[in-house]
Design a protein around this motif. Structure first.
Motif, mmCIF file in Angstrom:
data_model
loop_
_atom_site.group_PDB
_atom_site.id
_atom_site.type_symbol
_atom_site.label_atom_id
_atom_site.label_comp_id
_atom_site.label_asym_id
_atom_site.label_seq_id
_atom_site.Cartn_x
_atom_site.Cartn_y
_atom_site.Cartn_z
ATOM 1 N N UNK A 143 3.628 -79.434 -47.759
ATOM 2 C CA UNK A 143 4.744 -78.771 -48.422
ATOM 3 C C UNK A 143 5.128 -77.517 -47.638
ATOM 4 N N UNK A 144 6.413 -77.373 -47.344
ATOM 5 C CA UNK A 144 6.913 -76.187 -46.643
ATOM 6 C C UNK A 144 7.079 -75.063 -47.669
ATOM 7 N N UNK A 145 6.519 -73.896 -47.366
ATOM 8 C CA UNK A 145 6.606 -72.747 -48.265
ATOM 9 C C UNK A 145 7.616 -71.753 -47.704
ATOM 10 N N UNK A 146 8.648 -71.470 -48.477
ATOM 11 C CA UNK A 146 9.684 -70.533 -48.023
ATOM 12 C C UNK A 146 9.326 -69.107 -48.409
ATOM 13 N N UNK A 147 9.909 -68.159 -47.696
ATOM 14 C CA UNK A 147 9.708 -66.744 -47.992
ATOM 15 C C UNK A 147 10.471 -66.397 -49.269
ATOM 16 N N UNK A 148 9.799 -65.791 -50.234
ATOM 17 C CA UNK A 148 10.459 -65.473 -51.503
ATOM 18 C C UNK A 148 9.887 -64.198 -52.104
ATOM 19 N N UNK A 149 10.706 -63.542 -52.922
ATOM 20 C CA UNK A 149 10.301 -62.342 -53.651
ATOM 21 C C UNK A 149 10.637 -62.561 -55.127
ATOM 22 N N UNK A 150 9.781 -63.305 -55.848
ATOM 23 C CA UNK A 150 10.079 -63.629 -57.246
ATOM 24 C C UNK A 150 10.258 -62.367 -58.092
ATOM 25 N N UNK A 151 11.320 -62.355 -58.885
ATOM 26 C CA UNK A 151 11.626 -61.194 -59.731
ATOM 27 C C UNK A 151 10.502 -60.958 -60.740
ATOM 28 N N UNK A 152 9.975 -62.040 -61.328
ATOM 29 C CA UNK A 152 8.896 -61.898 -62.317
ATOM 30 C C UNK A 152 7.680 -61.218 -61.697
ATOM 31 N N UNK A 153 7.373 -61.578 -60.447
ATOM 32 C CA UNK A 153 6.220 -60.973 -59.781
ATOM 33 C C UNK A 153 6.454 -59.490 -59.517
ATOM 34 N N UNK A 154 7.681 -59.140 -59.112
ATOM 35 C CA UNK A 154 7.991 -57.728 -58.856
ATOM 36 C C UNK A 154 7.933 -56.912 -60.137
ATOM 37 N N UNK A 155 8.491 -57.450 -61.216
ATOM 38 C CA UNK A 155 8.490 -56.727 -62.492
ATOM 39 C C UNK A 155 7.068 -56.542 -63.010
ATOM 40 N N UNK A 156 6.271 -57.613 -62.958
ATOM 41 C CA UNK A 156 4.890 -57.514 -63.459
ATOM 42 C C UNK A 156 4.065 -56.545 -62.617
ATOM 43 N N UNK A 157 4.262 -56.566 -61.294
ATOM 44 C CA UNK A 157 3.531 -55.646 -60.419
ATOM 45 C C UNK A 157 3.927 -54.197 -60.701
ATOM 46 N N UNK A 158 5.239 -53.951 -60.854
ATOM 47 C CA UNK A 158 5.713 -52.596 -61.155
ATOM 48 C C UNK A 158 5.161 -52.112 -62.498
ATOM 49 N N UNK A 159 5.157 -52.990 -63.491
ATOM 50 C CA UNK A 159 4.638 -52.617 -64.804
ATOM 51 C C UNK A 159 3.162 -52.292 -64.774
ATOM 52 N N UNK A 160 2.404 -53.100 -64.054
ATOM 53 C CA UNK A 160 0.966 -52.865 -63.958
ATOM 54 C C UNK A 160 0.653 -51.557 -63.250
#
Length: 654
Positions: A143-160
């Motif tokens: 499976x080819x994995x593309x470069x991504x910046x998931x919004x959910x991951x950014x929000x959860x990281x910022x909140x933590x």
């Protein structure tokens, strides 16, 4: 001047100290964002067969990752605050309250956290692609994995990290509030006292460790673990933890004291490095004990998960050796299933119809099968010829040679498979229309039919199969019920989940009909073990980084405190080469014992409780030593970098 202005000036003035703290925060963001973004990566989700299990596993692992990050950041902040005690003392003297200092620290934390979030998310996005590719490689998915910046991951990281900023502020307030003003000014002037040691306590530390190792090496089949498991566990825990603590508290102190009494103690530079260590024992005991136990935990986790991953590929095949196998049904249903398989994208390598005799066990099942609760209550008897032909088709070297009433029990998953010596062969009686007693010449860890499986529930029960001689089979087959099984070998059986689900639906229309499929378990086992290995590797990476931070900050603090002593040594004629030699020997005494004890603790447990249970799988011991070798190299890098940093700090004002 406002608190915000004061905060900005502090950051500019103490940039070096802040840079260490900033690096710690950025690393924490990178780790958290990289791991959490895997859960929201659409490419990874598309490749997985068991998405819900993956998201649950990553979610649990994310919590553990964040707990590690909290420990790591709070430890870094603790060091950071202790280095600034004198600065806080000045603020208190000039009239600032503890509350104002806490607000200033909160501003600093928000400022550093903001920079950390931006830098960490950018770097974490790049690393998430790399780790995503690694995870797909472990699962053997193209499976080819593309470069991504998931919004959910950014929000959860910022909140933590906002939550972490609040926790840090509370920690800082407590540290400032608990210390008196005079102590703040003299925070760096406290000196350690040499610990009183005794040869008796030093010997007790070795005895405790020896007791723990003896209990572990006795094996789980010994009387200690069979009859006194709880007491043995308590004794082993006390031996490892207590023995490690006393080793650093008493044995190392006694050893240094013994060195100081030697006649040649004042020759060379022995007095320079050993005298300093004697006064550091009290402060280093808990750190060195923690490093040893933590190292052992890291190695055990990584070795166990790696062994589990390596074993799973072969274990799935052992547990479900047939690509598709089911109990023969009526002619029309068997034909329908055969047509379905032929019309699929999976080429049929072979198709067999195997006949076995049904029997009821009279003898206790424990005689022939380990853990009989995992086997069906009835017994199936297969002839030696049928069994050997099928084994040859699988290209397995598991042939048997039987005569008369000799038999071999196929105790799949047996803990202790063994051939029985003449005179020690147990009897096993079964009943068809009459009772027949067989002599078991071997209990073999081998599967003829394999676990019954379910596309969702995975493995259920496994048929209890006994191989008997051809003569005995011919005598019984005319006076017993015969059960037939359809067994298929397929090309690309790993990806036959959809086909398996369709066949399973048809077979299970007949109540209690046996069905087994390699594909039902393969993706679940491999994805599960891959995720566990990946998570444990990720956690080990964080743990090693946290461990490095503990060592680094400890050495940084001690080097800062000893600048005056080394300045005096330089004035009395100690040159650079001698000073480096003193530092190397001093730090070697700090680095080497925890490494040796950590490796010993982990090796004994891995050897006697993991490797001995999977002796049939080759190459695992070498793999364990490779992991320990890599850890040793990482630890060596810590040692070399620490000696360099230590030397630079003590020579800072030279």
């Amino acid at each position: 001047m406002t608190l915000l202005d004061l905060t900005i000036r502090n950051v500019k003035r103490n940039f070096r100290l802040y840079s260490i703290y900033l690096f710690s925060m950025i690393t924490g963001v990178i780790i958290q964002f990289t791991f959490s973004s895997l859960m929201y990566n659409e490419d990874i989700m598309d490749a997985l067969q068991n998405r819900d299990n993956f998201q649950m596993g990553v979610g649990i692992a994310s919590v553990v990752v964040f707990m590690f990050i909290i420990f790591f950041i709070l430890y870094a902040n603790s060091f950071f605050m202790k280095q600034r005690k004198k600065e806080f003392g000045m603020y208190l003297l000039y009239g600032l309250s503890e509350r104002q200092i806490t607000i200033m620290v909160f501003y600093e934390t928000l400022f550093i956290s903001s920079i950390s979030l931006i830098a960490g998310v950018l770097l974490g996005g790049l690393l998430s692609k790399l780790f995503g590719m690694l995870l797909m490689n472990l699962m053997q998915y193209d499976q080819v994995i593309s470069l991504s910046f998931p919004v959910h991951a950014m929000v959860s990281t910022a909140g933590l990290f906002l939550l972490l900023a609040i926790i840090i502020s509370v920690q800082s307030y407590v540290m400032v509030n608990r210390v008196q003003l005079t102590e703040l000014f003299h925070a760096k002037q406290k000196s350690e006292k040499a610990v009183k040691t005794s040869p008796v306590m030093a010997m007790i530390s070795l005895l405790l460790l020896g007791m723990a190792y003896a209990l572990i090496s006795s094996g789980k089949g010994s009387v200690f673990w069979e009859d006194y498991a709880t007491w043995s566990m308590v004794a082993t825990t006390i031996g490892i933890i207590g023995g490690t603590f006393l080793f650093f508290r008493q044995f190392s102190g006694w050893l240094l004291q013994t060195i100081s009494r030697r006649s040649k103690y004042h020759e060379g530079n022995t007095v320079l490095w050993s005298s300093s260590l004697r006064f550091q024992i009290r402060g280093n005991t808990l750190n060195l004990t923690f490093i040893s136990l933590f190292s052992a935990a890291i190695l055990m986790l990584l070795c166990f998960m790696t062994i589990n991953y390596k074993v799973q590929f072969e274990a799935v095949e052992r547990n479900l050796p047939n690509d598709i196998a089911f109990q023969s049904l009526d002619v029309a249903t068997n034909g329908k299933i055969d047509d379905l398989i032929k019309s699929s994208n999976h080429e049929i390598r072979f198709h067999l119809t195997e006949e076995l005799v049904e029997a009821s066990p009279v003898t206790d099942m424990h005689v022939a099968f380990d853990n009989p609760e995992y086997f069906t209550p009835g017994v199936l008897l297969v002839s030696q010829q049928t069994y050997n032909e099928f084994v040859a088709l699988r290209e397995h070297k598991q042939n048997v040679s039987l005569q008369g009433n000799e038999a071999v029990a196929l105790s799949q998953g047996a803990d202790f498979p063994e051939p029985y010596a003449p005179g020690q062969q147990p009897s096993f009686t079964v009943k068809t229309d009459k009772e027949t007693t067989f002599k078991l010449i071997e209990k073999k860890d081998y599967a003829y039919l394999g676990w019954a499986s379910h596309p969702v529930k995975s493995m259920i029960l496994k048929p209890a199969v006994i191989v008997i001689s051809d003569e005995a089979y011919q005598r019984l087959q005319d006076h017993a019920n015969i059960r037939s099984f359809e067994i298929y070998g397929l090309r690309d059986a790993r990806n036959a989940e959809d086909l398996s689900m369709q066949v399973h639906t048809i077979v299970t229309q007949t109540p209690d009909a046996y069905y087994s499929s390699f594909a039902d378990v393969y993706s679940k086992q491999i994805e599960g073990s891959s995720l566990m290995l990946f998570s444990s590797g990720f956690l080990s990476l964080i743990a090693i980084f946290a461990l490095a931070s503990v060592i680094y900050f400890k050495q940084l603090r001690e080097a800062t405190d000893e600048q005056l002593q080394y300045s005096i040594l330089r004035k009395i004629g100690v040159d650079n080469s001698q000073m480096k030699s003193v530092i190397r020997k001093q730090l070697l005494f700090v680095f080497l014992p925890p490494l040796v004890l950590g490796v010993l603790h982990s090796w004994f447990i891995i050897k006697y409780y993991i490797l001995d249970s999977v002796q049939d799988f080759h190459g695992l011991t070498g793999m364990v030593w490779s992991i320990m070798g890599v850890y040793f190299l990482i630890y060596l890098l810590f040692y070399v970098s620490s000696t360099n940093i230590y030397y630079k700090i003590v020579n800072e004002n030279h």
